[in-house]
Design an enzyme around this catalytic site. Structure first.
Site, PDB file in Angstrom:
ATOM      1  NE  ARG A  83      50.099  41.502  12.647  1.00  0.00           N
ATOM      2  CZ  ARG A  83      49.757  42.659  13.195  1.00  0.00           C
ATOM      3  NH1 ARG A  83      50.671  43.450  13.656  1.00  0.00           N
ATOM      4  NH2 ARG A  83      48.486  43.016  13.278  1.00  0.00           N
ATOM      5  CD  GLN A 121      48.147  34.530  31.985  1.00  0.00           C
ATOM      6  OE1 GLN A 121      49.277  35.008  31.875  1.00  0.00           O
ATOM      7  NE2 GLN A 121      47.904  33.461  32.710  1.00  0.00           N
ATOM      8  CG  ASP A 124      42.576  30.214  22.471  1.00  0.00           C
ATOM      9  OD1 ASP A 124      41.590  30.373  23.224  1.00  0.00           O
ATOM     10  OD2 ASP A 124      43.603  29.612  22.825  1.00  0.00           O
ATOM     11  CG  HIS A 139      47.206  38.875  27.409  1.00  0.00           C
ATOM     12  ND1 HIS A 139      47.937  37.763  27.760  1.00  0.00           N
ATOM     13  CD2 HIS A 139      47.625  39.859  28.245  1.00  0.00           C
ATOM     14  CE1 HIS A 139      48.750  38.062  28.768  1.00  0.00           C
ATOM     15  NE2 HIS A 139      48.576  39.322  29.081  1.00  0.00           N
ATOM     16  CB  CYS A 168      34.873  54.167  18.224  1.00  0.00           C
ATOM     17  SG  CYS A 168      33.644  53.522  19.367  1.00  0.00           S
ATOM     18  CB  CYS A 171      33.142  56.936  21.963  1.00  0.00           C
ATOM     19  SG  CYS A 171      34.737  56.510  21.247  1.00  0.00           S
ATOM     20  N   GLY A 209      47.406  25.672  33.480  1.00  0.00           N
ATOM     21  CA  GLY A 209      48.299  25.822  32.323  1.00  0.00           C
ATOM     22  C   GLY A 209      48.975  27.169  32.255  1.00  0.00           C
ATOM     23  CB  SER A 211      54.686  29.591  33.728  1.00  0.00           C
ATOM     24  OG  SER A 211      54.559  30.542  32.708  1.00  0.00           O
ATOM     25  CB  ALA A 253      43.947  21.355  32.121  1.00  0.00           C
TER      26      ALA A 253
HETATM   27 ZN   LIG Z   1      34.869  54.215  21.264  1.00  0.00          ZN
END
Ligand SMILES: [Zn+2]
Length: 268
Positions: A83, A121, A124, A139, A168, A171, A209, A211, A253
């Site tokens: 991807r 949101q 980057d 996000h 992980c 945990c 910036g 909506s 902005a």
């Molecule tokens: Zn974990």
């Protein structure tokens, strides 16, 4: 109205709006910025919606993204590289993007003690690169990985991927995925709790910036307003929230926020 327009009645209106924004910010206890794709677009990061948006050019996103990850996380990890190749244009735009004067103005406001928190949101990492400290990424962050169970996060770089899907290390029960929130994936509980707490403390929200049509982010300004707080919109375009806003800075902005910082500095 933008700053590129010749001075005159509209320039004066913007000047007044900038003064009013600085006055509101200085008079508020807990200012929070809610940031959306428009701020990143000013740094050259492609947006998803609109004529030049990635969804328009590359097709609609797979709404079952997260479901597919849960069904077969190993396959998801194997596809991650494919991807990245397919979306090479996006990856390159993200990797070369740098913070713009809008990001830097938000950092300055935080350093001056005027801005308490950023809810972004965007994925980057540009707020971190600008030097902002108090940030919630609703996000996620493309440069991080996250455990789906305990929400521990790590930088992608340096994370050991000897076995797929990775378990992980904290945990030891959860599976690790990219921190970026997928379609169909719930917003991580810790990030959502931060946003709700910040919105409850907030008595002045900057809408930069965004909506603000995507939930849950769309709810935060509405909550702030109905609790008696004020809203300042910073956006070149009108949004569904414009009518709710106390002050509107109608421009990029990167052009308007540095002027607000100047006013705040002058007022000290
Ligand atoms: Zn974990």
């Amino acid at each position: 109205m933008t700053l590129r327009e010749p001075p005159g009645e509209r320039g004066e209106a913007l000047e007044q709006a900038i003064e009013e924004a600085a006055r509101l910010i200085a008079a508020s206890r807990h200012v929070v910025a809610l940031v959306g794709a428009g701020l990143s677009a000013e740094s050259g990061v492609p947006t998803f919606r609109g004529p030049e948006g990635l969804w328009t050019k590359h097709g609609e996103p797979d709404l079952r993204d997260y479901e597919r990850f849960v069904e077969d996380p190993k396959r998801w990890w194997e596809m991650r590289r494919d991807r990245a190749n397919r979306l090479g244009e996006l990856v390159q735009a993200l990797e070369t993007a740098v913070p713009n004067p809008g990001h830097l103005a938000l950092r300055d406001m935080e350093e001056m003690g005027r801005l308490k928190h950023i809810i972004t949101q965007n994925i980057d990492n540009l707020h971190q690169l600008a030097g902002s400290q108090a940030i919630t990424e609703i996000h996620g962050n493309r440069t991080k990985l996250r455990c789906v169970l305990c929400n521990q996060r790590w930088p992608v770089e340096g994370f050991l991927l000897d076995e797929l899907p990775p378990k992980c290390p904290d945990c030891t029960a959860g599976i690790v995925k990219g921190d970026t929130v997928m379609f169909g994936e719930p917003i991580p509980r810790d990030a959502l709790d931060d946003c709700i707490n910040q919105s409850q403390m907030c008595d002045c929200m900057l809408l930069v910036g965004t909506s603000a049509v995507v939930y849950p982010a769309a709810q935060f300004p509405v909550d702030v307003k109905s609790a008696g707080g004020s809203l300042i919109e910073v956006n070149p375009n009108e949004t569904p929230l414009t009518g709710l806003c106390d002050v509107v800075l109608r421009g990029p902005a990167g052009e308007t926020l540095p002027l607000v910082v100047e006013k705040l500095r002058a007022a000290r």
